[in-house]
Motif scaffolding. Structure first.
Motif, mmCIF file in Angstrom:
data_model
loop_
_atom_site.group_PDB
_atom_site.id
_atom_site.type_symbol
_atom_site.label_atom_id
_atom_site.label_comp_id
_atom_site.label_asym_id
_atom_site.label_seq_id
_atom_site.Cartn_x
_atom_site.Cartn_y
_atom_site.Cartn_z
ATOM 1 N N GLU A 27 0.834 -1.209 0.000
ATOM 2 C CA GLU A 27 0.000 0.000 0.000
ATOM 3 C C GLU A 27 0.864 1.253 0.000
ATOM 4 N N ALA A 28 1.957 1.233 0.749
ATOM 5 C CA ALA A 28 2.864 2.386 0.787
ATOM 6 C C ALA A 28 3.515 2.605 -0.569
ATOM 7 N N LEU A 29 3.873 1.527 -1.249
ATOM 8 C CA LEU A 29 4.458 1.648 -2.580
ATOM 9 C C LEU A 29 3.457 2.260 -3.549
ATOM 10 N N VAL A 30 2.223 1.757 -3.535
ATOM 11 C CA VAL A 30 1.186 2.295 -4.428
ATOM 12 C C VAL A 30 0.959 3.781 -4.150
ATOM 13 N N ALA A 31 0.937 4.145 -2.876
ATOM 14 C CA ALA A 31 0.696 5.544 -2.502
ATOM 15 C C ALA A 31 1.842 6.459 -2.912
ATOM 16 N N SER A 32 3.015 5.898 -3.150
ATOM 17 C CA SER A 32 4.192 6.729 -3.445
ATOM 18 C C SER A 32 4.275 7.162 -4.905
ATOM 19 N N VAL A 33 3.418 6.616 -5.766
ATOM 20 C CA VAL A 33 3.502 6.930 -7.196
ATOM 21 C C VAL A 33 2.268 7.714 -7.638
ATOM 22 N N ASP A 34 2.405 8.448 -8.732
ATOM 23 C CA ASP A 34 1.273 9.209 -9.254
ATOM 24 C C ASP A 34 0.349 8.291 -10.060
ATOM 25 N N SER A 35 -0.744 8.837 -10.533
ATOM 26 C CA SER A 35 -1.759 8.020 -11.199
ATOM 27 C C SER A 35 -1.232 7.361 -12.475
ATOM 28 N N ALA A 36 -0.370 8.062 -13.205
ATOM 29 C CA ALA A 36 0.170 7.483 -14.440
ATOM 30 C C ALA A 36 1.026 6.260 -14.143
ATOM 31 N N LYS A 37 1.899 6.386 -13.150
ATOM 32 C CA LYS A 37 2.733 5.244 -12.774
ATOM 33 C C LYS A 37 1.900 4.148 -12.120
ATOM 34 N N ARG A 38 0.871 4.542 -11.391
ATOM 35 C CA ARG A 38 0.018 3.558 -10.714
ATOM 36 C C ARG A 38 -0.696 2.662 -11.720
ATOM 37 N N SER A 39 -1.039 3.213 -12.869
ATOM 38 C CA SER A 39 -1.716 2.413 -13.891
ATOM 39 C C SER A 39 -0.802 1.324 -14.442
ATOM 40 N N LYS A 40 0.515 1.534 -14.353
ATOM 41 C CA LYS A 40 1.475 0.510 -14.760
ATOM 42 C C LYS A 40 1.791 -0.444 -13.624
ATOM 43 N N LEU A 41 1.834 0.107 -12.419
ATOM 44 C CA LEU A 41 2.210 -0.693 -11.249
ATOM 45 C C LEU A 41 1.131 -1.681 -10.852
ATOM 46 N N VAL A 42 -0.127 -1.282 -10.913
ATOM 47 C CA VAL A 42 -1.239 -2.103 -10.419
ATOM 48 C C VAL A 42 -2.080 -2.606 -11.581
ATOM 49 N N LEU A 43 -2.205 -3.922 -11.691
ATOM 50 C CA LEU A 43 -3.027 -4.557 -12.710
ATOM 51 C C LEU A 43 -4.118 -5.379 -12.042
ATOM 52 N N PRO A 44 -5.178 -5.731 -12.765
ATOM 53 C CA PRO A 44 -6.230 -6.572 -12.169
ATOM 54 C C PRO A 44 -5.665 -7.910 -11.704
ATOM 55 N N PHE A 45 -6.248 -8.451 -10.651
ATOM 56 C CA PHE A 45 -5.749 -9.715 -10.113
ATOM 57 C C PHE A 45 -5.854 -10.844 -11.131
ATOM 58 N N ASP A 46 -6.889 -10.811 -11.958
ATOM 59 C CA ASP A 46 -7.081 -11.890 -12.934
ATOM 60 C C ASP A 46 -6.381 -11.624 -14.264
ATOM 61 N N ASP A 47 -5.482 -10.645 -14.308
ATOM 62 C CA ASP A 47 -4.716 -10.387 -15.519
ATOM 63 C C ASP A 47 -3.884 -11.619 -15.877
ATOM 64 N N ALA A 48 -3.886 -11.959 -17.157
ATOM 65 C CA ALA A 48 -3.178 -13.166 -17.612
ATOM 66 C C ALA A 48 -1.680 -13.097 -17.342
ATOM 67 N N GLN A 49 -1.135 -11.888 -17.199
ATOM 68 C CA GLN A 49 0.305 -11.747 -16.970
ATOM 69 C C GLN A 49 0.715 -12.204 -15.572
ATOM 70 N N ARG A 50 -0.248 -12.433 -14.696
ATOM 71 C CA ARG A 50 0.093 -12.859 -13.325
ATOM 72 C C ARG A 50 0.833 -14.197 -13.325
#
Length: 330
Positions: A27-50
């Motif tokens: 959560e601290a890592l997610v909070a440390s980035v802006d929205s543009a970077k967050r869209s790269k950092l956080v993906l849906p749990f069911d994303d095939a790349q997992r």
């Protein structure tokens, strides 16, 4: 029986603590980035790349070190430290720094050798109940974690080293994965000649770990020497070798891995392929049990390039705990 139940309670409490620390760090890592970077950092749990993981230089989902400032990199390492022991975290740091060694020695491929290309990705929203996960990955590293409630799955986990031993330059003598080789050779040296004939299953190694980067694995075969055919000293050394791999992780995850190994320990097999004398060339070994598989391969660069992996037949990417979750909710 009471002591066993008490140990389980302590383990559950410790795992819950690890889960809370891991969630807070994510959560601290997610909070440390802006929205543009967050869209790269956080993906849906069911994303095939997992479940699409690898250990070679390639593009990766998530946020790379190259896209982070110093504080964000520190946040990544704080997250790693919630999952890894001090030894395990030091291996991660050293493996990343080996990219600089390769940059100095592999002139034609130097553009691929970049410590800035290691990436962190979070799948889903860090939550105390709902499933989520994360992965740290780059050349010769892939560490996956899946969480549900107070349970954490920590496989597949891949550590590699190229070179296995740095033979020139300011890092000369560095062997990031030394114990993985040394403790296995100690076990091999304890075997009698008949046991060695059973353990050595092929004259040549296989060029890489046999399971490569498959998203799901099953037992390879039934070759090798079973624990039930080992004497007490050999069994103790095999446990010590397994501990090298489990010891990369924080105490609760380490304990969970060792418990997995003990399930059917008498049927665990140790197998070797390739050369057997130290420094003589390509070699490979595996430790295979009813629930898990450890592979070590040193085929490339005349045995001075190591790949290691720990797989769980039922638990890779948290499949067992996710199965329990879906059964409970449907």
């Amino acid at each position: 029986m009471h002591a066993f139940r008490f140990a389980l309670v302590v383990l559950c409490l410790a795992t819950g603590c690890a889960q809370a620390q891991m969630r807070a760090a994510a959560e601290a890592l997610v909070a440390s980035v802006d929205s543009a970077k967050r869209s790269k950092l956080v993906l849906p749990f069911d994303d095939a790349q997992r479940t699409d993981w690898h250990y070679t230089p390639r593009s990766r989902p998530g946020l790379a070190f190259a896209d982070m400032d110093a504080k964000q990199r520190e946040a990544v390492h704080r997250l790693l430290k919630t999952a890894l022991s001090e030894i395990g975290h030091r291996k991660v740091v050293n493996i990343v720094e080996l990219e600089l060694v390769l940059r100095e020695t592999q002139f034609g491929l130097s553009f691929l050798r970049d410590p800035e290309k290691y990436a962190i990705v979070i799948f889903g929203t860090p939550d105390a109940v709902k499933p989520w996960g994360w992965r740290f990955e780059g050349h010769h590293l892939s560490l996956s974690f899946t969480l549900r409630g107070d349970r954490i799955a920590s496989t597949p986990s891949f550590f590699g080293a190229n070179p296995s031993e740095v033979r020139a330059g300011p890092r000369k003598g560095l062997r990031v994965l030394s114990a993985e080789e040394d403790e296995a050779r100690k076990l091999f040296a304890l075997l009698d000649e008949g046991q060695k004939r059973t353990v050595v299953i092929d004259a040549r190694s296989y060029g890489d770990i046999v399971t490569t980067n498959k998203d799901r694995v099953s037992p390879i075969d039934n070759r090798g020497l079973e624990v039930k055919a080992m004497n007490p000293a050999q069994r103790a050394q095999l446990r010590k070798l397994v501990e090298v791999y489990a010891g990369n992780f924080e105490p609760a995850l380490r304990t969970a891995r060792l418990a997995r190994v003990e399930e059917g320990f008498e049927n665990v097999r140790f197998a070797w392929a390739g050369t057997t004398a130290r420094g003589s060339g390509p070699h490979y070994y595996r430790i295979q049990g009813p629930r898990f598989l450890i592979e070590y391969d040193a085929s490339q660069d005349d045995g001075n390039h190591v790949h290691t992996v720990w797989r769980d037949y039922d638990g890779d990417f948290g499949r067992d705990l996710l199965r329990d979750h879906y059964t409970m909710h449907h």
